[in-house]
Design a protein around this motif. Structure first.
Motif, mmCIF file in Angstrom:
data_model
loop_
_atom_site.group_PDB
_atom_site.id
_atom_site.type_symbol
_atom_site.label_atom_id
_atom_site.label_comp_id
_atom_site.label_asym_id
_atom_site.label_seq_id
_atom_site.Cartn_x
_atom_site.Cartn_y
_atom_site.Cartn_z
ATOM 1 N N SER A 298 1.890 3.508 -2.151
ATOM 2 C CA SER A 298 1.431 4.703 -2.875
ATOM 3 C C SER A 298 0.190 5.318 -2.255
ATOM 4 N N ARG A 299 -0.543 4.541 -1.447
ATOM 5 C CA ARG A 299 -1.791 5.031 -0.867
ATOM 6 C C ARG A 299 -1.656 5.381 0.614
ATOM 7 N N SER A 300 -0.902 4.573 1.362
ATOM 8 C CA SER A 300 -0.825 4.789 2.810
ATOM 9 C C SER A 300 0.565 4.566 3.365
ATOM 10 N N GLU B 217 0.806 -1.220 0.000
ATOM 11 C CA GLU B 217 0.000 0.000 0.000
ATOM 12 C C GLU B 217 0.844 1.277 0.000
ATOM 13 N N ARG C 11 6.227 8.338 0.415
ATOM 14 C CA ARG C 11 5.304 8.707 -0.668
ATOM 15 C C ARG C 11 5.856 9.897 -1.454
#
Length: 668
Positions: free
Chosen positions: A640-642, A638, A648
């Protein structure tokens, strides 16, 4: 939007509505680069537009608000910078929050009892000797694990059977009472250890489930006597991905199965109607083996709460439902539906009557109702998350948590269009254009899943790339969700066929329709399944200046033994024979790749393990293809999202550096 502007991305939770229908509370969280963590608090948002939203807590990260049914108490999860989320309560009118749990691994979810005196919550319960339960025994010093099952770990969690999710019930203390004081000095001298009260006045909890499987989605029955939950407690559960509804006395006792259908199902959420007559639940049918998950839409069912036959309410072929089944009235629930790149809000009654409450070019994130008011949290093309209230079928905006995002960065609206495939099949997607007349270099983005969807709402990836001068293309080829099960299942045992044809047709359609795009300067990129299709495409098409293959499903053969879902996922999509896997494997055709490729992977990725990216990179290097491998420590699937805010931001910087070299723009 630029990479360093990640902290402008405010995410808004599903709302909780006060029973008097005067206001809603949401959590608003954002990435913080200084803390290298996600921070946020709770906000109260009045439905009276003459009053402004206000922050009502000041914790490091406060999330998941929920009013008690009587409206007197607000419960939520609070995490410190170094700690796990714990359940807290505060008077609904305001006051100092009080912690009521002290779980070693934190609390993951909770739900109120109808009497407002109890809460059921879920928490991972660590096996003795593991996860810090014994001082001085760290992860590298724990006992060996003897594994004999398929399902023993999960991306983002790690090992699971030695810390299964259990359910607990806690009595909610009186908020007006005097806080507990820990005995000290002479008062504590003669007390035995087990007699010393908790220093923080944490109430006792009652564990109501046990075993080595997770127990999730717990909600009280309408009379408060029982708790419904979802678990894979059936015989042979390790050989399938089915889960079912169970019911356990709220005071503790034996859990019993609530029969919900003949075929194996994966139940997602369950909720008894407020009048106690019906039981709603959402589930996927999994076929006789309990593994047939490919492109299976999630449907809504209803059955008598006292027992009886379950009826499907939704259109299983066309509607794919999600959400927590929020009650609306005595015998109806609110549910979300993925539809052609949007997420709609629907209402369903037990008698089968339904209505679309909100649809359009937005993604509904959550909803809650009280009296005749429905509050909705959502994202759209100009907002990463906000709250509104439904009035006469229209959404009245109550917040503007993306104001700084729009004021301090450039937010570009996606242009939706449909391209015709070579076989005439329509491919739906979006274009995000940078500033200026062009010609603009083009980045063809491919989403993961594959049974997922891009939408026309704000997407940080597209915005960052457009800010750097790139035209960003995103589409939902066959294999995607939101367009019916036939659309989604078209690539079963045929990965890399019509899906590749669709993304290339969308690219060609966009190049023909938009003169500002530079057809001689095109890159391709994607993550997870998108990494798969990127790697597969550059082995068959050599038109791209460069590629990025991120966290890819790159070798179905080794994926089987290394991924947390490898024992079933790849075989269901590609087919289970070696010949089928090799016929759809990017690793099997890597020798055909000529495109310069950046491979991105996270070291803790259990979904598409890091060996997938490492071996793919090694093969590219061995045959002389220009390539690089970007590895992120401490991150999982995860990222790229979290992932951590620093990683990031760094990921965006490295991606832009790669494209600046291979597809230079004035902005980059």
């Amino acid at each position: 939007m630029k990479a360093e502007q990640l902290p402008l991305l405010n995410s808004v939770s599903a709302p909780t509505v006060h029973p008097d229908a005067s206001r809603a509370v949401v959590s608003v969280t954002r990435p913080d680069l200084d803390a290298d963590a996600y921070v946020g608090q709770l906000w109260s948002i009045p439905f009276d537009s003459s009053q402004l939203p206000r922050r009502i807590t000041r914790g490091f990260r406060d999330t998941a608000p929920a009013f008690s049914p009587d409206g007197r108490v607000l419960a939520f999860l609070r995490a410190t910078a170094e700690g796990k989320p714990q359940l807290h309560i505060v008077e609904a009118a305001g006051g100092e929050p009080q912690a009521i749990t002290e779980q070693k691994l934190g609390v993951t979810e909770f739900s109120w009892a109808p009497d407002s005196a109890r809460i059921v919550f879920a928490s991972r319960l660590p096996e003795e000797g593991r996860y810090g339960t014994v001082d001085g025994v760290g992860p590298g010093s724990e006992d060996a694990r003897l594994v004999s099952s398929n399902q023993y770990r999960m991306n983002g969690v790690g090992y699971t059977q030695d810390k299964a999710v259990q359910l607990f019930v806690v009595e909610v203390p009186e908020l007006g009472g005097e806080p507990a004081v820990t005995p000290a000095g002479r008062a504590a001298k003669d007390l035995k250890d087990e007699e010393v009260p908790g220093a923080k006045g944490i109430p006792a909890v009652v564990q109501i489930t046990s075993g080595d499987v997770d127990h999730t989605g717990a909600v009280f029955s309408s009379d408060g006597r029982s708790v419904y939950f979802v678990a894979a407690g059936h015989e042979g559960h390790d050989a399938d991905i089915a889960s079912y509804i169970y019911k356990v006395p709220a005071a503790g006792g034996d859990a019993v199965l609530v029969p919900s259908g003949a075929e194996p199902q994966s139940v997602h959420a369950v909720r008894e109607s407020r009048d106690g007559r019906h039981l709603f639940f959402t589930a996927q049918e999994l076929g006789p083996r309990g593994l047939d998950f490919v492109a299976r839409n999630t449907a809504l069912y209803v059955m008598p709460a006292a027992g009886g036959e379950a009826r499907v309410l939704s259109d299983v072929e066309q509607q794919d439902l999600s959400g927590t089944l929020e009650p609306d009235g005595p015998d109806a629930v609110l549910v979300l539906n993925s539809h052609r790149g949007s997420v709609e809000l629907l209402k369903w009654a037990a008698d089968g009557g339904s209505e679309v409450l909100l649809h359009g070019e937005r993604v509904v994130l959550g909803a809650a109702a009280a009296a005749d008011v429905v509050a909705v949290s959502f994202a759209d093309a100009s907002s990463h998350g906000d709250l509104g209230v439904l009035e006469r079928g229209e959404l009245r905006l109550l917040s503007d948590f993306s104001a700084r995002l729009r004021n301090e960065s450039t937010v570009r609206e996606p242009h939706g269009f449909i391209a015709d495939g070579a076989d005439g099949y329509p491919v739906h997607g979006w274009l995000v254009l940078p500033d200026g007349p062009g010609p603009h270099p083009v980045l063809l983005n491919i989403h993961g899943g594959p049974f997922a969807q891009y939408s026309g709402t704000f997407f940080d990836e597209a915005q960052v790339y457009a800010e750097a001068g790139y035209a960003v293309l995103m589409c939902n080829p066959r294999g995607s969700a939101g367009y019916g099960q036939e659309h989604g299942s078209a690539i079963r045992e045929a990965m890399g066929t019509v899906d590749m044809a669709d993304v290339l047709a969308f690219l060609d359609g966009a190049l023909a329709a938009f003169p500002a795009l530079d057809s001689e300067a095109v890159g391709i990129m994607g993550g997870s399944y998108g990494g798969y299709l990127t790697a597969w495409t550059i082995a068959h098409e050599h038109r791209f200046k460069a590629a990025i293959v991120e966290r890819g499903f790159l070798d179905p053969v080794s994926f089987t033994g290394s991924s947390d879902i490898g024992w079933f996922f790849g075989g269901e999509y590609t087919g289970g024979t070696l010949e089928q896997m090799l016929a759809q494997s990017p690793m099997a055709v890597v020798s055909k790749v000529r495109t310069p490729t950046l491979v991105i992977h996270s070291e803790n990725d259990l979904r598409c393990p890091v060996e997938q990216g490492q071996r793919y990179f090694a093969a590219l290097k061995a045959q002389g293809v220009e390539s690089a491998l970007l590895l992120f420590p401490g991150e999982d699937h995860e990222l790229s999202r979290s992932g951590t805010p620093h990683h990031r931001k760094q990921r965006f910087e490295q991606i832009l550096a790669w494209w600046a070299e291979k597809l230079p723009t004035a902005a980059a």
